[in-house]
Design a protein around this motif. Structure first.
Motif, PDB file in Angstrom:
ATOM      1  N   ALA A  85       0.818  -1.220   0.000  1.00 39.69           N
ATOM      2  CA  ALA A  85       0.000   0.000   0.000  1.00 39.69           C
ATOM      3  C   ALA A  85       0.851   1.269   0.000  1.00 39.69           C
ATOM      4  N   GLY A  86       2.165   1.113  -0.026  1.00 36.74           N
ATOM      5  CA  GLY A  86       3.055   2.267  -0.078  1.00 36.74           C
ATOM      6  C   GLY A  86       3.389   2.879   1.266  1.00 36.74           C
ATOM      7  N   LYS A  87       3.077   2.170   2.348  1.00 34.00           N
ATOM      8  CA  LYS A  87       3.380   2.680   3.689  1.00 34.00           C
ATOM      9  C   LYS A  87       4.824   2.336   4.067  1.00 34.00           C
ATOM     10  N   ARG A  88       5.401   3.176   4.895  1.00 33.09           N
ATOM     11  CA  ARG A  88       6.702   2.836   5.477  1.00 33.09           C
ATOM     12  C   ARG A  88       6.446   1.896   6.647  1.00 33.09           C
ATOM     13  N   VAL A  89       7.183   0.797   6.699  1.00 30.66           N
ATOM     14  CA  VAL A  89       7.080  -0.139   7.818  1.00 30.66           C
ATOM     15  C   VAL A  89       8.374  -0.072   8.615  1.00 30.66           C
ATOM     16  N   VAL A  90       8.234   0.040   9.916  1.00 29.14           N
ATOM     17  CA  VAL A  90       9.371   0.166  10.823  1.00 29.14           C
ATOM     18  C   VAL A  90       9.316  -0.992  11.806  1.00 29.14           C
ATOM     19  N   LEU A  91      10.471  -1.602  12.089  1.00 29.55           N
ATOM     20  CA  LEU A  91      10.568  -2.702  13.047  1.00 29.55           C
ATOM     21  C   LEU A  91      11.523  -2.309  14.172  1.00 29.55           C
ATOM     22  N   PRO A  92      11.337  -2.897  15.358  1.00 32.42           N
ATOM     23  CA  PRO A  92      12.219  -2.565  16.477  1.00 32.42           C
ATOM     24  C   PRO A  92      13.558  -3.295  16.392  1.00 32.42           C
ATOM     25  N   VAL A  93      14.571  -2.665  16.969  1.00 33.40           N
ATOM     26  CA  VAL A  93      15.904  -3.257  17.091  1.00 33.40           C
ATOM     27  C   VAL A  93      16.328  -3.096  18.549  1.00 33.40           C
ATOM     28  N   VAL A  94      16.619  -4.204  19.215  1.00 28.03           N
ATOM     29  CA  VAL A  94      17.049  -4.149  20.612  1.00 28.03           C
ATOM     30  C   VAL A  94      18.465  -3.600  20.666  1.00 28.03           C
ATOM     31  N   GLU A  95      18.653  -2.545  21.449  1.00 22.70           N
ATOM     32  CA  GLU A  95      19.957  -1.889  21.526  1.00 22.70           C
ATOM     33  C   GLU A  95      20.667  -2.192  22.843  1.00 22.70           C
ATOM     34  N   ALA A  96      19.914  -2.585  23.872  1.00 21.20           N
ATOM     35  CA  ALA A  96      20.507  -2.895  25.175  1.00 21.20           C
ATOM     36  C   ALA A  96      19.926  -4.212  25.664  1.00 21.20           C
ATOM     37  N   PHE A  97      20.782  -5.189  25.901  1.00 19.30           N
ATOM     38  CA  PHE A  97      20.317  -6.502  26.351  1.00 19.30           C
ATOM     39  C   PHE A  97      20.368  -6.650  27.865  1.00 19.30           C
TER      40      PHE A  97
ATOM     41  N   GLY B 173      20.416  -4.210  31.767  1.00 21.68           N
ATOM     42  CA  GLY B 173      20.151  -2.894  32.334  1.00 21.68           C
ATOM     43  C   GLY B 173      18.840  -2.328  31.844  1.00 21.68           C
ATOM     44  N   ALA B 174      18.801  -1.004  31.651  1.00 21.07           N
ATOM     45  CA  ALA B 174      17.571  -0.341  31.242  1.00 21.07           C
ATOM     46  C   ALA B 174      17.168  -0.796  29.840  1.00 21.07           C
ATOM     47  N   PRO B 175      15.875  -1.112  29.633  1.00 19.14           N
ATOM     48  CA  PRO B 175      15.430  -1.560  28.309  1.00 19.14           C
ATOM     49  C   PRO B 175      15.545  -0.434  27.287  1.00 19.14           C
ATOM     50  N   ARG B 176      16.060  -0.764  26.109  1.00 17.72           N
ATOM     51  CA  ARG B 176      16.199   0.259  25.084  1.00 17.72           C
ATOM     52  C   ARG B 176      16.106  -0.356  23.692  1.00 17.72           C
ATOM     53  N   MET B 177      15.215   0.182  22.886  1.00 16.09           N
ATOM     54  CA  MET B 177      15.101  -0.218  21.492  1.00 16.09           C
ATOM     55  C   MET B 177      15.267   1.019  20.615  1.00 16.09           C
ATOM     56  N   VAL B 178      15.778   0.796  19.413  1.00 20.01           N
ATOM     57  CA  VAL B 178      15.714   1.809  18.369  1.00 20.01           C
ATOM     58  C   VAL B 178      14.812   1.229  17.283  1.00 20.01           C
ATOM     59  N   HIS B 179      14.535   2.018  16.248  1.00 23.28           N
ATOM     60  CA  HIS B 179      13.534   1.620  15.274  1.00 23.28           C
ATOM     61  C   HIS B 179      14.072   1.907  13.878  1.00 23.28           C
ATOM     62  N   ARG B 180      14.050   0.862  13.026  1.00 14.84           N
ATOM     63  CA  ARG B 180      14.656   0.983  11.701  1.00 14.84           C
ATOM     64  C   ARG B 180      13.657   0.621  10.606  1.00 14.84           C
ATOM     65  N   LEU B 181      13.847   1.251   9.474  1.00 14.02           N
ATOM     66  CA  LEU B 181      12.986   1.012   8.324  1.00 14.02           C
ATOM     67  C   LEU B 181      13.158  -0.420   7.822  1.00 14.02           C
ATOM     68  N   TYR B 182      12.040  -1.073   7.578  1.00  8.75           N
ATOM     69  CA  TYR B 182      12.032  -2.417   6.992  1.00  8.75           C
ATOM     70  C   TYR B 182      12.228  -2.282   5.490  1.00  8.75           C
ATOM     71  N   GLU B 183      13.241  -2.978   4.960  1.00 10.06           N
ATOM     72  CA  GLU B 183      13.567  -2.885   3.535  1.00 10.06           C
ATOM     73  C   GLU B 183      13.495  -4.249   2.849  1.00 10.06           C
ATOM     74  N   GLY B 184      12.739  -5.165   3.452  1.00 11.89           N
ATOM     75  CA  GLY B 184      12.589  -6.484   2.855  1.00 11.89           C
ATOM     76  C   GLY B 184      13.122  -7.581   3.766  1.00 11.89           C
ATOM     77  N   GLU B 185      12.545  -8.765   3.620  1.00 12.52           N
ATOM     78  CA  GLU B 185      12.928  -9.880   4.494  1.00 12.52           C
ATOM     79  C   GLU B 185      14.393 -10.262   4.321  1.00 12.52           C
ATOM     80  N   ASP B 186      14.918 -10.077   3.132  1.00 10.74           N
ATOM     81  CA  ASP B 186      16.319 -10.447   2.884  1.00 10.74           C
ATOM     82  C   ASP B 186      17.300  -9.477   3.532  1.00 10.74           C
ATOM     83  N   ARG B 187      16.787  -8.385   4.100  1.00 17.94           N
ATOM     84  CA  ARG B 187      17.655  -7.414   4.782  1.00 17.94           C
ATOM     85  C   ARG B 187      17.544  -7.512   6.302  1.00 17.94           C
TER      86      ARG B 187
END
Length: 197
Positions: free
Chosen positions: A79-91, A93-107
């Motif tokens: 549908a032309g939407k941007r899809v963003v998925l979470p990325v765990v940045e800290a495993f 201590g304090a919980p922290r995620m960043v968020h990156r653009l989904y560019e396909g399953e192969d990425r």
């Protein structure tokens, strides 16, 4: 509050999590696929999703019967939407995620917890229109039971995006224990219903 609600209110989050995990484990392959597909169809029909330009979702742990959002992700991309998925940045201590653009399953790359994460550009929480929130279970007030690590609560405190919690109908209950830092969903979606909170 009736007797059932009183009993529900006395259960701990760990007890609820175990009950909901048992529901997941009991699903057949066909049941898992059908319920996930029905939930994805309901997600696509939500006005908030239809209006959205940028949708935050999660990539499912299929082996653990986490609701399979891949058809929804594919529909958003189509549908032309941007899809963003979470990325765990800290495993630790304090919980922290960043968020990156989904560019396909192969990425996607696999992190230490077995989660598939994108490598695309970072996207700020302020740029999100809708967040699809994973959960073991939820209640009719929009409160959820997650993995208990606090990643999503920390993240949801940073965004004003519409929050949609997805759970199986068998994992939707009247009332779950909640704490002051818990952030409720705006909408709960199951394979059978859409609840506006």
């Amino acid at each position: 509050m009736g007797p059932r609600s009183n009993v529900e209110g006395r259960r701990s989050k760990a007890e609820w999590r175990a009950q909901f995990a048992a529901v997941r484990a009991s699903l057949s392959d066909a049941g898992y696929t059908a319920k996930s597909a029905a939930i994805c169809d309901r997600l696509q029909a939500l006005p908030a999703v239809r209006r959205a330009t940028t949708v935050h979702c999660y990539w499912p742990l299929v082996a653990r019967r986490e609701i399979d959002t891949r058809p929804f992700i594919a529909a958003c991309v189509a549908a032309g939407k941007r899809v963003v998925l979470p990325v765990v940045e800290a495993f630790g201590g304090a919980p922290r995620m960043v968020h990156r653009l989904y560019e396909g399953e192969d990425r996607l790359v696999t992190n230490r917890w077995g989660l598939q994460e994108p490598t695309g550009p970072l996207v700020a929480p302020a740029d999100l229109d809708v967040v699809i929130v994973p959960a073991f279970g939820a209640d009719r007030r929009g409160h959820r039971i997650g993995h208990g690590r606090g990643f999503y609560d920390a993240f949801l405190a940073e965004t004003t995006a519409w929050r949609v919690c997805v759970v199986y109908e068998a994992c939707l209950v009247d009332r779950l224990p909640s704490e002051s830092h818990d952030i409720a969903a705006s909408t709960v979606v199951t394979e059978q219903a859409v609840l506006g909170i």
